[in-house]
Design a protein around this motif. Sequence first.
Motif, PDB file in Angstrom:
ATOM      1  N   LYS A   1       0.809  -1.214   0.000  1.00 36.51           N
ATOM      2  CA  LYS A   1       0.000   0.000   0.000  1.00 36.51           C
ATOM      3  C   LYS A   1       0.843   1.265   0.000  1.00 36.51           C
ATOM      4  O   LYS A   1       0.495   2.258  -0.629  1.00 36.51           O
ATOM      5  CB  LYS A   1      -0.940   0.004   1.219  1.00 36.51           C
ATOM      6  CG  LYS A   1      -1.969  -1.114   1.203  1.00 36.51           C
ATOM      7  CD  LYS A   1      -2.882  -1.040  -0.015  1.00 36.51           C
ATOM      8  CE  LYS A   1      -3.948  -2.135   0.013  1.00 36.51           C
ATOM      9  NZ  LYS A   1      -4.797  -2.107  -1.193  1.00 36.51           N
ATOM     10  N   THR A   2       1.972   1.256   0.731  1.00 35.70           N
ATOM     11  CA  THR A   2       2.793   2.466   0.823  1.00 35.70           C
ATOM     12  C   THR A   2       4.277   2.122   0.790  1.00 35.70           C
ATOM     13  O   THR A   2       4.682   1.023   1.197  1.00 35.70           O
ATOM     14  CB  THR A   2       2.513   3.258   2.117  1.00 35.70           C
ATOM     15  OG1 THR A   2       2.839   2.444   3.248  1.00 35.70           O
ATOM     16  CG2 THR A   2       1.058   3.707   2.189  1.00 35.70           C
TER      17      THR A   2
ATOM     18  N   LYS B   1       1.735   6.212  -1.992  1.00 38.13           N
ATOM     19  CA  LYS B   1       0.599   5.372  -1.633  1.00 38.13           C
ATOM     20  C   LYS B   1      -0.012   4.801  -2.905  1.00 38.13           C
ATOM     21  O   LYS B   1      -0.407   5.557  -3.796  1.00 38.13           O
ATOM     22  CB  LYS B   1      -0.441   6.172  -0.859  1.00 38.13           C
ATOM     23  CG  LYS B   1      -1.613   5.343  -0.359  1.00 38.13           C
ATOM     24  CD  LYS B   1      -2.556   6.186   0.468  1.00 38.13           C
ATOM     25  CE  LYS B   1      -3.728   5.360   0.989  1.00 38.13           C
ATOM     26  NZ  LYS B   1      -4.655   6.198   1.806  1.00 38.13           N
TER      27      LYS B   1
END
Length: 537
Positions: free
Chosen positions: A211-212, A224
């Motif tokens: 996700k990040t 992100k």
Amino acid sequence: MDLRSIEDLLKVKVKNDIIDIPNENKMWNKVVSNLQKGDQATTKRLMKPKLVVSVILMAIVLTTTPVLAKYSNELLEWMRDINGNGIITSLENGFGQEINKTTKNGLGVLQVHNVVSDENGTTINISLDIDHDHSISAAGFDDALLIMEDGKEEKLDATVVYNKKYDKLVGYLHTDKEISADSKVILQIGGLSEIQTKTVKLKSLIQDDTKTIPINQDGISQIKFISNEYRNGEYQIDYLIELEEKNNIDHASLVFSFQDKRILSSGVVYKRPQPNVLKLSESFRLDKNELDNVEMSLAYNDRGNYYPEMWQLEFEYNYNLAKKSTYTMKLNKTIDMGIQKLQLKNLVITPSRVKIYFDKKNSNSESNEVFINYNEVTLQIGDESLEGYIDSEGYISFETQGVLENIKSKQISLSFNNARVSYKGGKQDKVRLTNISNEPNTIHTEIKGFQIEITYYSKGNDLIVESESNDIRFGGITQSVIYKKDKRIFADKRSEDGLHRHNNQVETFKNIKDKDLTLNIFLFTVYEERPKTVILK
């Protein structure tokens, strides 16, 4: 296909989806283009754009034989690197004017080399020789103006990059306006910011649920990731670059390499969802079994030294020269675009560019078609074709590639294809959401013949609705609505927000307490061929 053609294709995507590109990104695209020159020969085979641009030849009526300016090989070399083909065509065929004037201040020497001005715009090629003892990749300016004899000012967009071979900042200034006939003008530019490109090597290509990725460098907080997928030979990734509140970052983007060679990817920068958040999409084509060997990096431009110095230089442009190369034709055709119509006014053909100017008119159609946005726009002149895009400023733009004669004897037509149609949902386009809880429920429905899967659940006090279709012809549900008495409740947040390439959507409705309700489809999109041809002459 060269980088300029790729950029034009991006404009098609951007303009048709009504996505904003910040001004600084126009400059950044040229910076990236210039810096990629060394890798083009070895990486072109990796880049197969979704749209194929035809070999383009342009026909211009030549009323006189122009006098060709004798530009040096050095000058033409860097101008070819950063200018569009139409500008080079104009210069090589004598429809630009050599200026070759310099002015100096405490920072360095500004030289105006030439000007190409016609009814489709004005481009001024310049170079800057300034003292520096550190790395520079490009330059931005607070002010770039043309001041006319009557005192009127015209703002110019600046594209200036550092050329290591000649140790100069080189580039051009541009406006879509034309310079008045044979008028003296003053060029004024100043407030120079040095821009340095930097890269941060990241992990291999994102293909999982990461996700990040933290960055924490030069005001960049993290990346992100919104989505990534490999479909039909193309890898696509959508992501956000989150910045600290105080930063010098105008633009940043992911870049990709394969076997130590840069992959030429197509990218789109969307309107910022927040002042300190950049929103981007990237795509490139590569065999699936080679994706594991793709490396990913973050490239960004960091503003360095700032110099308030101003340069001023006066020159006179022989506009009548450009007039001799211009073909203009009045038009009286209407193009249906859903709730709007394009009223075509003029076709203007010059060596630098071809434009069809139009006015937007509201349509009284009772159809449920809201917008029709065409991804392919082609101007056919005899046997030659030009690929273009619809610009929100009121014209359809096509770039020239060469000069031919006898345009008056050729048929001219305008064709549209590959449409993205936005529809209003009908009374039948609704689903019943029952037993809403924090456990996801999935139901199936049909919209305009397309099978849609809808998953819904509560998250705290919010209702989350995810929708998707396996049919790539369905562009996605743009917007849903909940009716409560006389009140319409729209989602406070939608995952798409401009990511129109995918046919999935996630909507968040705030403070929904109902456990059973009806969800109405308000707007949805469909990809259709919709071929349309209009004979202009």
